[in-house]
Motif scaffolding. Sequence first.
Motif, PDB file in Angstrom:
ATOM      1  N   VAL A 353       0.854  -1.182   0.000  1.00 26.21           N
ATOM      2  CA  VAL A 353       0.000   0.000   0.000  1.00 26.21           C
ATOM      3  C   VAL A 353       0.894   1.238   0.000  1.00 26.21           C
ATOM      4  O   VAL A 353       1.811   1.359   0.820  1.00 26.21           O
ATOM      5  CB  VAL A 353      -0.929   0.027   1.230  1.00 26.21           C
ATOM      6  CG1 VAL A 353      -1.755   1.316   1.259  1.00 26.21           C
ATOM      7  CG2 VAL A 353      -1.849  -1.189   1.231  1.00 26.21           C
ATOM      8  N   PHE A 354       0.613   2.156  -0.915  1.00 23.96           N
ATOM      9  CA  PHE A 354       1.371   3.401  -0.977  1.00 23.96           C
ATOM     10  C   PHE A 354       1.148   4.212   0.286  1.00 23.96           C
ATOM     11  O   PHE A 354       0.034   4.267   0.824  1.00 23.96           O
ATOM     12  CB  PHE A 354       0.939   4.209  -2.201  1.00 23.96           C
ATOM     13  CG  PHE A 354       1.488   5.607  -2.240  1.00 23.96           C
ATOM     14  CD1 PHE A 354       2.794   5.841  -2.626  1.00 23.96           C
ATOM     15  CD2 PHE A 354       0.695   6.695  -1.865  1.00 23.96           C
ATOM     16  CE1 PHE A 354       3.307   7.137  -2.656  1.00 23.96           C
ATOM     17  CE2 PHE A 354       1.193   7.988  -1.897  1.00 23.96           C
ATOM     18  CZ  PHE A 354       2.511   8.203  -2.292  1.00 23.96           C
ATOM     19  N   GLY A 355       2.229   4.892   0.758  1.00 24.76           N
ATOM     20  CA  GLY A 355       2.122   5.746   1.931  1.00 24.76           C
ATOM     21  C   GLY A 355       2.205   7.216   1.588  1.00 24.76           C
ATOM     22  O   GLY A 355       1.224   7.943   1.653  1.00 24.76           O
ATOM     23  N   GLU A 356       3.393   7.668   1.178  1.00 28.62           N
ATOM     24  CA  GLU A 356       3.573   9.082   0.850  1.00 28.62           C
ATOM     25  C   GLU A 356       4.863   9.282   0.069  1.00 28.62           C
ATOM     26  O   GLU A 356       5.700   8.370  -0.026  1.00 28.62           O
ATOM     27  CB  GLU A 356       3.591   9.934   2.118  1.00 28.62           C
ATOM     28  CG  GLU A 356       4.714   9.597   3.082  1.00 28.62           C
ATOM     29  CD  GLU A 356       4.620  10.395   4.378  1.00 28.62           C
ATOM     30  OE1 GLU A 356       3.620  11.114   4.577  1.00 28.62           O
ATOM     31  OE2 GLU A 356       5.544  10.286   5.196  1.00 28.62           O
ATOM     32  N   CYS A 357       5.016  10.487  -0.455  1.00 26.67           N
ATOM     33  CA  CYS A 357       6.249  10.905  -1.129  1.00 26.67           C
ATOM     34  C   CYS A 357       6.988  11.867  -0.199  1.00 26.67           C
ATOM     35  O   CYS A 357       6.378  12.759   0.379  1.00 26.67           O
ATOM     36  CB  CYS A 357       5.953  11.600  -2.446  1.00 26.67           C
ATOM     37  SG  CYS A 357       5.025  10.607  -3.637  1.00 26.67           S
ATOM     38  N   THR A 358       8.289  11.676  -0.071  1.00 21.58           N
ATOM     39  CA  THR A 358       9.086  12.497   0.841  1.00 21.58           C
ATOM     40  C   THR A 358      10.260  13.106   0.088  1.00 21.58           C
ATOM     41  O   THR A 358      11.265  12.437  -0.152  1.00 21.58           O
ATOM     42  CB  THR A 358       9.598  11.639   2.021  1.00 21.58           C
ATOM     43  OG1 THR A 358       8.502  10.979   2.648  1.00 21.58           O
ATOM     44  CG2 THR A 358      10.326  12.495   3.045  1.00 21.58           C
ATOM     45  N   PRO A 359      10.170  14.384  -0.298  1.00 25.30           N
ATOM     46  CA  PRO A 359      11.275  14.999  -1.046  1.00 25.30           C
ATOM     47  C   PRO A 359      12.487  15.313  -0.185  1.00 25.30           C
ATOM     48  O   PRO A 359      13.600  15.384  -0.694  1.00 25.30           O
ATOM     49  CB  PRO A 359      10.660  16.283  -1.606  1.00 25.30           C
ATOM     50  CG  PRO A 359       9.524  16.594  -0.695  1.00 25.30           C
ATOM     51  CD  PRO A 359       8.994  15.273  -0.210  1.00 25.30           C
ATOM     52  N   LYS A 360      12.280  15.482   1.122  1.00 25.56           N
ATOM     53  CA  LYS A 360      13.389  15.812   2.025  1.00 25.56           C
ATOM     54  C   LYS A 360      13.299  14.914   3.264  1.00 25.56           C
ATOM     55  O   LYS A 360      12.654  15.277   4.246  1.00 25.56           O
ATOM     56  CB  LYS A 360      13.343  17.291   2.418  1.00 25.56           C
ATOM     57  CG  LYS A 360      14.512  17.722   3.313  1.00 25.56           C
ATOM     58  CD  LYS A 360      14.414  19.195   3.686  1.00 25.56           C
ATOM     59  CE  LYS A 360      13.282  19.482   4.653  1.00 25.56           C
ATOM     60  NZ  LYS A 360      13.432  18.765   5.953  1.00 25.56           N
ATOM     61  N   PRO A 361      13.937  13.759   3.249  1.00 28.63           N
ATOM     62  CA  PRO A 361      13.891  12.870   4.408  1.00 28.63           C
ATOM     63  C   PRO A 361      14.481  13.536   5.648  1.00 28.63           C
ATOM     64  O   PRO A 361      15.456  14.292   5.568  1.00 28.63           O
ATOM     65  CB  PRO A 361      14.749  11.675   3.974  1.00 28.63           C
ATOM     66  CG  PRO A 361      14.764  11.731   2.487  1.00 28.63           C
ATOM     67  CD  PRO A 361      14.696  13.184   2.140  1.00 28.63           C
ATOM     68  N   GLY A 362      13.900  13.254   6.793  1.00 26.55           N
ATOM     69  CA  GLY A 362      14.391  13.838   8.028  1.00 26.55           C
ATOM     70  C   GLY A 362      15.802  13.377   8.367  1.00 26.55           C
ATOM     71  O   GLY A 362      16.178  12.231   8.107  1.00 26.55           O
ATOM     72  N   ASN A 363      16.581  14.274   8.943  1.00 23.29           N
ATOM     73  CA  ASN A 363      17.939  13.958   9.412  1.00 23.29           C
ATOM     74  C   ASN A 363      18.811  13.318   8.323  1.00 23.29           C
ATOM     75  O   ASN A 363      19.569  12.382   8.583  1.00 23.29           O
ATOM     76  CB  ASN A 363      17.879  13.037  10.634  1.00 23.29           C
ATOM     77  CG  ASN A 363      17.137  13.666  11.794  1.00 23.29           C
ATOM     78  OD1 ASN A 363      17.340  14.838  12.105  1.00 23.29           O
ATOM     79  ND2 ASN A 363      16.260  12.909  12.420  1.00 23.29           N
ATOM     80  N   TYR A 364      18.702  13.856   7.114  1.00 22.16           N
ATOM     81  CA  TYR A 364      19.510  13.285   6.023  1.00 22.16           C
ATOM     82  C   TYR A 364      21.002  13.533   6.212  1.00 22.16           C
ATOM     83  O   TYR A 364      21.825  12.970   5.493  1.00 22.16           O
ATOM     84  CB  TYR A 364      19.044  13.833   4.666  1.00 22.16           C
ATOM     85  CG  TYR A 364      19.137  15.326   4.498  1.00 22.16           C
ATOM     86  CD1 TYR A 364      20.344  15.942   4.167  1.00 22.16           C
ATOM     87  CD2 TYR A 364      18.020  16.133   4.641  1.00 22.16           C
ATOM     88  CE1 TYR A 364      20.430  17.315   4.005  1.00 22.16           C
ATOM     89  CE2 TYR A 364      18.094  17.516   4.479  1.00 22.16           C
ATOM     90  CZ  TYR A 364      19.296  18.095   4.156  1.00 22.16           C
ATOM     91  OH  TYR A 364      19.382  19.447   3.990  1.00 22.16           O
ATOM     92  N   ASP A 365      21.356  14.349   7.199  1.00 24.39           N
ATOM     93  CA  ASP A 365      22.772  14.614   7.474  1.00 24.39           C
ATOM     94  C   ASP A 365      23.426  13.505   8.288  1.00 24.39           C
ATOM     95  O   ASP A 365      24.647  13.513   8.465  1.00 24.39           O
ATOM     96  CB  ASP A 365      22.903  15.917   8.259  1.00 24.39           C
ATOM     97  CG  ASP A 365      22.120  15.877   9.561  1.00 24.39           C
ATOM     98  OD1 ASP A 365      20.898  15.637   9.517  1.00 24.39           O
ATOM     99  OD2 ASP A 365      22.726  16.076  10.626  1.00 24.39           O
ATOM    100  N   GLN A 366      22.649  12.538   8.777  1.00 28.05           N
ATOM    101  CA  GLN A 366      23.198  11.527   9.681  1.00 28.05           C
ATOM    102  C   GLN A 366      23.790  10.312   8.972  1.00 28.05           C
ATOM    103  O   GLN A 366      24.335   9.425   9.631  1.00 28.05           O
ATOM    104  CB  GLN A 366      22.122  11.079  10.671  1.00 28.05           C
ATOM    105  CG  GLN A 366      21.707  12.189  11.630  1.00 28.05           C
ATOM    106  CD  GLN A 366      20.636  11.747  12.608  1.00 28.05           C
ATOM    107  OE1 GLN A 366      20.170  10.609  12.581  1.00 28.05           O
ATOM    108  NE2 GLN A 366      20.228  12.651  13.477  1.00 28.05           N
TER     109      GLN A 366
END
Length: 403
Positions: A353-366
């Motif tokens: 089941v589709f959830g969502e599209c995320t253009p900027k994932p959280g904490n991508y600096d980690q």
Amino acid sequence: MQPSPISRLRARLLGSKITRLEKENQKLRRRIYEQEVTSPPPLPEKQPVELERVRETVRAARREGTLFELAADIALSRQGAGDYFREAMLEALKQASGEGEAAEDRMRHLLLPSFTASELPERFVRGIESRDVPSLEPIASFRGQLTSRVRRRQKGHQLPEWVVDDKQKATRFASDLGLRVPEVLKEKTPLKELPLQKGTVVKPSSGAGGRGVYIIRSEADILNVKTSGLLTSTSELKELMHEDLNKGRVAEDSWTVEKLYYDDESYGPARDIKCYTFYGKTVLILEITRSPEIGYCWWTPEGESVNTGKYSESLMQGSGIREEELEAAGRLGGALPAPFCRFDFLRTTEGLVFGECTPKPGNYDQFNEKIDTALGEAFLDAEERLFQDLLNGATYPHWRNLL
């Protein structure tokens, strides 16, 4: 006064000796510079105790009312040290160039990982027009690319991936592409009008990172997705949702209620599958379980587990990835004229089941440096494929229908 014969002899002998030593020194330096180029040894990992000591120093500054003074000193010290190190490394490259191209290239290879793309001196890429300089791959950065996209959004540029950041548009986008989408019971509803009933998921109409998302398994068994904490009543849930709004964890009083889906293995809440997809090509997958406790597992598209530096304290074995998940993410990514977007799914008893599209994932600096570089390279490759498709007349009708 003329030097004596003995003085002239001593000078001749010493001069001969010095000349011989200089020649030996040159041979030694040449051997060093001509050695096979190898990667520098890895830096020691940060020690948790030392990191916690640093954090506590900052927390203490806040308690003492000197937080901003400390931050200013830290920023100034880092900037000054950075200038010194940059000049030292640039001088090292200049000195190595005196030994020839091989030595200069070896020095480039050694120092490149120490620079970001914005810091790299022009001298490091000098000659790329006429010959192959060492690969600049070490400075490719997912962090840098995403931050640049955020800056472009800040400037008002139209970025296609942000169109599908809207949950309603994203659901329509996925449905048009033939994917199963969640059953929505309520949309964009204020908290006071929200039905809080078992077998549903409550989430903000806009937001990311699991903030403000709650799984209502029963009125006495409610899971906070962000913290994995358990709530035992809907009144407790309402209090926490009000707190989410008051503390800014959720931006506005607008909520969506969806049907609760179950995991096809444990029959707990469906596990999340998050695909880091670069214009149709998925490079990294995150599998998440939420119950009985939160667990993460990172996968390559070939099905190998990988350490990314994120969620290291909560890793699990995971159950692997499935071809339908890669195919679904590829279909969405190929229909969106953007170099990157993360596509989130639920693996359920009723299928994917589709959830969502995320253009900027959280904490991508980690992400650790290895993963950050690999994703940065994938971003650059995706930009080129996208550019070529645009030149060849690609139109992206499913995305255009959202405008």
